[in-house]
Design a protein around this motif. Structure first.
Motif, short mmCIF file in Angstrom:
data_model
loop_
_atom_site.label_atom_id
_atom_site.label_comp_id
_atom_site.label_asym_id
_atom_site.label_seq_id
_atom_site.Cartn_x
_atom_site.Cartn_y
_atom_site.Cartn_z
N GLY A 140 31.70 65.98 -24.52
CA GLY A 140 32.72 65.24 -25.27
C GLY A 140 32.11 64.38 -26.35
O GLY A 140 31.04 64.67 -26.89
N SER A 141 32.79 63.28 -26.70
CA SER A 141 32.30 62.37 -27.73
C SER A 141 31.05 61.63 -27.28
O SER A 141 30.26 61.17 -28.10
CB SER A 141 33.37 61.33 -28.09
N TYR A 142 30.87 61.50 -25.95
CA TYR A 142 29.67 60.87 -25.44
C TYR A 142 29.22 61.60 -24.18
O TYR A 142 29.97 62.36 -23.56
CB TYR A 142 29.89 59.38 -25.17
N VAL A 201 46.29 60.86 -19.30
CA VAL A 201 46.82 61.74 -18.27
C VAL A 201 47.00 63.13 -18.86
O VAL A 201 47.65 63.30 -19.88
CB VAL A 201 48.15 61.22 -17.71
N GLN A 202 46.45 64.12 -18.17
CA GLN A 202 46.56 65.50 -18.63
C GLN A 202 47.85 66.15 -18.13
O GLN A 202 48.53 65.62 -17.25
CB GLN A 202 45.35 66.30 -18.15
N ARG A 203 48.15 67.31 -18.69
CA ARG A 203 49.39 67.99 -18.33
C ARG A 203 49.43 68.37 -16.85
O ARG A 203 50.50 68.51 -16.26
CB ARG A 203 49.56 69.25 -19.18
N ASN A 204 48.25 68.56 -16.23
CA ASN A 204 48.20 68.89 -14.80
C ASN A 204 48.08 67.63 -13.93
O ASN A 204 47.79 67.74 -12.74
CB ASN A 204 47.05 69.84 -14.51
N SER A 205 48.27 66.46 -14.55
CA SER A 205 48.23 65.15 -13.89
C SER A 205 46.82 64.66 -13.59
O SER A 205 46.66 63.58 -13.03
CB SER A 205 49.05 65.15 -12.57
N PHE A 206 45.79 65.42 -13.95
CA PHE A 206 44.43 64.91 -13.83
C PHE A 206 44.24 63.75 -14.80
O PHE A 206 44.84 63.72 -15.88
CB PHE A 206 43.40 66.00 -14.15
N LYS A 207 43.40 62.82 -14.45
CA LYS A 207 43.07 61.70 -15.33
C LYS A 207 41.86 62.06 -16.19
O LYS A 207 40.97 62.79 -15.76
CB LYS A 207 42.77 60.43 -14.52
N GLY A 208 41.84 61.52 -17.40
CA GLY A 208 40.70 61.72 -18.26
C GLY A 208 41.06 62.49 -19.52
O GLY A 208 42.09 63.15 -19.60
N ASP A 209 40.19 62.38 -20.51
CA ASP A 209 40.41 62.99 -21.82
C ASP A 209 39.18 63.83 -22.17
O ASP A 209 38.05 63.34 -22.14
CB ASP A 209 40.61 61.87 -22.86
N PHE A 210 39.41 65.09 -22.49
CA PHE A 210 38.31 65.97 -22.85
C PHE A 210 37.49 65.43 -24.02
O PHE A 210 36.33 65.80 -24.21
CB PHE A 210 38.84 67.36 -23.21
N ARG A 211 38.08 64.58 -24.82
CA ARG A 211 37.40 64.05 -26.00
C ARG A 211 36.46 62.90 -25.67
O ARG A 211 35.69 62.46 -26.52
CB ARG A 211 38.43 63.61 -27.04
N GLY A 212 36.55 62.37 -24.47
CA GLY A 212 35.64 61.30 -24.05
C GLY A 212 34.41 61.91 -23.39
O GLY A 212 33.54 62.45 -24.06
N TYR A 213 34.35 61.81 -22.05
CA TYR A 213 33.27 62.45 -21.29
C TYR A 213 33.93 63.27 -20.20
O TYR A 213 34.57 62.71 -19.30
CB TYR A 213 32.33 61.41 -20.70
N PHE A 214 33.82 64.59 -20.29
CA PHE A 214 34.49 65.44 -19.31
C PHE A 214 33.53 66.52 -18.87
O PHE A 214 33.51 67.62 -19.40
CB PHE A 214 35.75 66.05 -19.91
N PHE A 215 32.71 66.17 -17.88
CA PHE A 215 31.70 67.08 -17.40
C PHE A 215 31.73 67.04 -15.89
O PHE A 215 32.65 66.49 -15.29
CB PHE A 215 30.33 66.66 -17.96
#
Length: 617
Positions: free
Chosen positions: A409-411, A367-381
């Protein structure tokens, strides 16, 4: 011209030295007609330097196996449909076939034997005054550190079932290729914990533990600083302290690295190895210090995302790059192409390995600070099936996306398939000069985020839970605000600093001319925290801070360091420390369950520690 590969072409001379040195120091085949005697090899300082570079040539032979054993055996990496039986056996913890190349420790033992040969002959050179004492200390310490790293890998993954460990020898032997029992007749076999203790004592006794600064060993090849190609001996020492349960010494050793900039780079004391924040509103890739998030004032707009975190795997060496990386090795197309392209790439490779569903779920559940789900270090496109257009109404191309939004991201997702990107950004559509024929690349080993996670693990175990929490989450300033109710509003005398003795002394004050004290910029004022650097919320601690923080560190290491060769190490270390084999067994079982395999059978198998190790026989 290609961004990375043009620079890597300049490495040819250095790699040729590796090849030459590997051939002339290989004492494993004494019957070879062209074998050179020690007297012909170890004549002067140039020969010693060539030998040391040859050691690194052998170390690079271990690169693909290092990643496969440490990641595929754990929970974050999985096989694709293209993988052969040998990789499936590793991932699924099946009985390995006799010809399984990944279960063969020969490359590690060749490296160990080469280090032994060099160490013995460096000592002879010093005794005969062919090199002076300082030259000897640097080179001898370097080969012993590389040998230590190799022994740690062997001990983590292999064991002789009858003798209960792996052979530990410190003199060169002739029959290392086959681990001939006759050659190892008087050699002790050490189990993992005994090996760690032995290696720690060896590292502590080394005469030279600093980074290499000898001008005859350091050069800049194009933009690549060869200093970062040598093993970081202090980091290795800190890891061994951590493994051995000497948490105060581990934290002390890691802290020394975190504050090297005050000595080595006085012009960059706030950024080097400190995970600094980005002070700009634009989150520019060149200045954002590998922070990911949203443009200022647009934190709830997905069109304002900027994923700069992956640039650490994409950049040519820059100030940002040096602020993150401690140890990186380089592959050159002309002599030793990157083995990671075959393992991970769909185009130009075999696409044998991919992120596990468990790893993907870990990133997606953040969970991001703005409540969005997901991690920039995974797949964030960009969302699948969604097209973005620029201000002129033109659809974004791949490189337009990179320019506007950063890297995935990582993938990445390629026609629905997840592709591990950390090792192949240079060999991908994200490189403007991508060339299928040029398979140069990099082997990423140790960096600042891993340093902070290791330090936090040690600090937490040493009773400094708040310090560990701060570095793991959102930084020193946020967690040490100061609490003197009688202080003036502009009195920063006791704010933003831990006021603890070394190695827990962090000063994150930043004051203006009108504050008390005035005009301060202390080394840790930019520290951002591992999670805050990618705009994630901080963990909540409910009850037992030690066990909770340690579990969070293990989880964060999976998110931050996935596919970098750290995971099996982490799982084994924490399982042994806590006396709980399920820490490892449950993680691997969950990966296999999500892949449609019989994870429960593997859970039962790995509940027995003896089944963690591949048979040395």
């Amino acid at each position: 011209m290609k961004r990375l590969n043009k620079s890597l072409a300049a490495l040819t001379t250095w790699v040729l030295l590796l090849v030459f040195a590997t051939s002339c120091t290989n004492m494993l085949n004494p019957e070879a007609e062209d074998a050179l005697t020690p007297g012909e090899v170890y004549r002067n300082i140039d020969d010693a330097n060539t030998t040391l570079r040859g050691i690194y040539g052998k170390l690079m032979d271990c690169a693909p196996q290092y990643v496969v054993l440490n990641e595929l055996r754990a929970d974050l990496m999985d096989v694709t449909n293209n993988a052969d039986q040998s990789l499936m056996e590793i991932s699924w913890h099946e009985t390995v076939s006799p010809d399984n190349q990944w279960a063969d420790p020969s490359n590690f033992f060749r490296l160990i034997n080469a280090c032994n040969d060099a160490a013995v002959n460096f000592t002879l050179m010093a005794e005969k005054n062919k090199i002076n004492r300082e030259e000897y200390n640097i080179r001898y310490s370097e080969v012993i550190a590389v040998r230590t790293w190799a022994y740690m890998q062997v001990a983590l993954h292999f064991s002789d079932r009858e003798k209960g460990g792996v052979p530990y020898f410190t003199k060169p032997i002739d029959e290392v290729e086959d681990l001939n029992p006759a050659a190892l007749e008087n050699v002790p076999y050490l189990p993992l914990e005994v090996m760690v203790d032995t290696l720690l004592n060896t590292m502590v006794s080394l005469p030279y533990k600093s980074k290499i600064t000898d001008e005859s060993l350091i050069t800049t090849i194009s933009t690549f600083n060869s200093q970062y190609m040598y093993i970081d001996k202090e980091y290795l020492l800190g890891e061994l302290y951590l493994w051995n349960g000497d948490y105060h010494m581990a934290a002390s050793t890691f802290k020394n690295i975190m504050e090297r900039s005050t000595v080595e780079d006085i012009n960059n004391p706030y950024d080097r190895y400190k995970l600094p924040f980005d002070a700009s509103a634009t989150l520019s890739a060149s200045t954002a210090r590998y922070n990911s998030g949203y443009s200022r004032y647009y934190e709830n707009d997905r069109f304002s995302i900027r994923n700069n975190w992956p640039y650490m795997f994409y950049d040519i060496e820059s100030s940002n790059y040096y602020n993150e990386w401690l140890w990186v090795l380089y592959f050159d197309q002309l002599n030793e192409p990157s083995p990671f392209i075959e393992l991970f790439a769909k185009e130009g490779g075999e696409y044998l390995l991919k992120p596990s569903q468990e790893a993907i779920d870990n990133w997606n559940n953040q969970v991001q600070r703005n409540s969005f789900k997901g991690d920039f270090r995974g797949y964030f496109f960009k969302p699948d099936g969604y097209t973005w257009y620029d201000n002129d109404g033109n659809e974004y191309t791949v490189l337009n996306y990179v320019s506007a939004f950063g890297l995935p991201g990582s993938y990445d997702i390629d026609n629905g398939d997840p592709v591990i990107m950390k090792y192949i950004y240079d060999y991908s559509k994200y490189n403007p000069g991508f060339d299928l024929l040029d398979k140069s690349g990099r082997w990423f080993l140790w960096r600042a985020a891993g340093l902070h996670l290791r330090y936090s693990e040690a600090a937490n175990r040493d009773g400094q839970h708040r310090v560990a929490y701060a570095l793991l989450n959102n930084g020193i300033r946020a967690n040490f605000p100061g609490s003197d109710p009688n202080a003036a509003s502009n009195d920063f005398t006791h704010r933003h600093q831990t006021e603890l003795p070394f190695p827990y002394d962090f000063d994150a004050r930043s004051t203006s001319s009108g504050d008390i004290p005035p005009g301060l910029r202390q080394p840790w004022f930019r520290n951002n925290g591992v999670r805050n650097r990618v705009s994630l919320t901080s963990h909540e601690i409910v009850s037992d801070s030690l066990s909770e923080i340690e579990q969070h560190i293990l989880e964060e290491s999976a998110l931050e360091l996935a596919f970098e060769g750290q995971r099996w190490n982490d799982l084994v270390r924490l399982a042994i420390r806590n006396g709980d084999n399920s820490i490892l067994a449950d993680k691997v079982a969950e990966k296999l369950n999500k892949a449609g395999m019989d994870g429960e059978a593997v859970r039962i198998k790995l509940a027995d520690r003896n089944n963690w190790f591949l048979p040395l026989e």
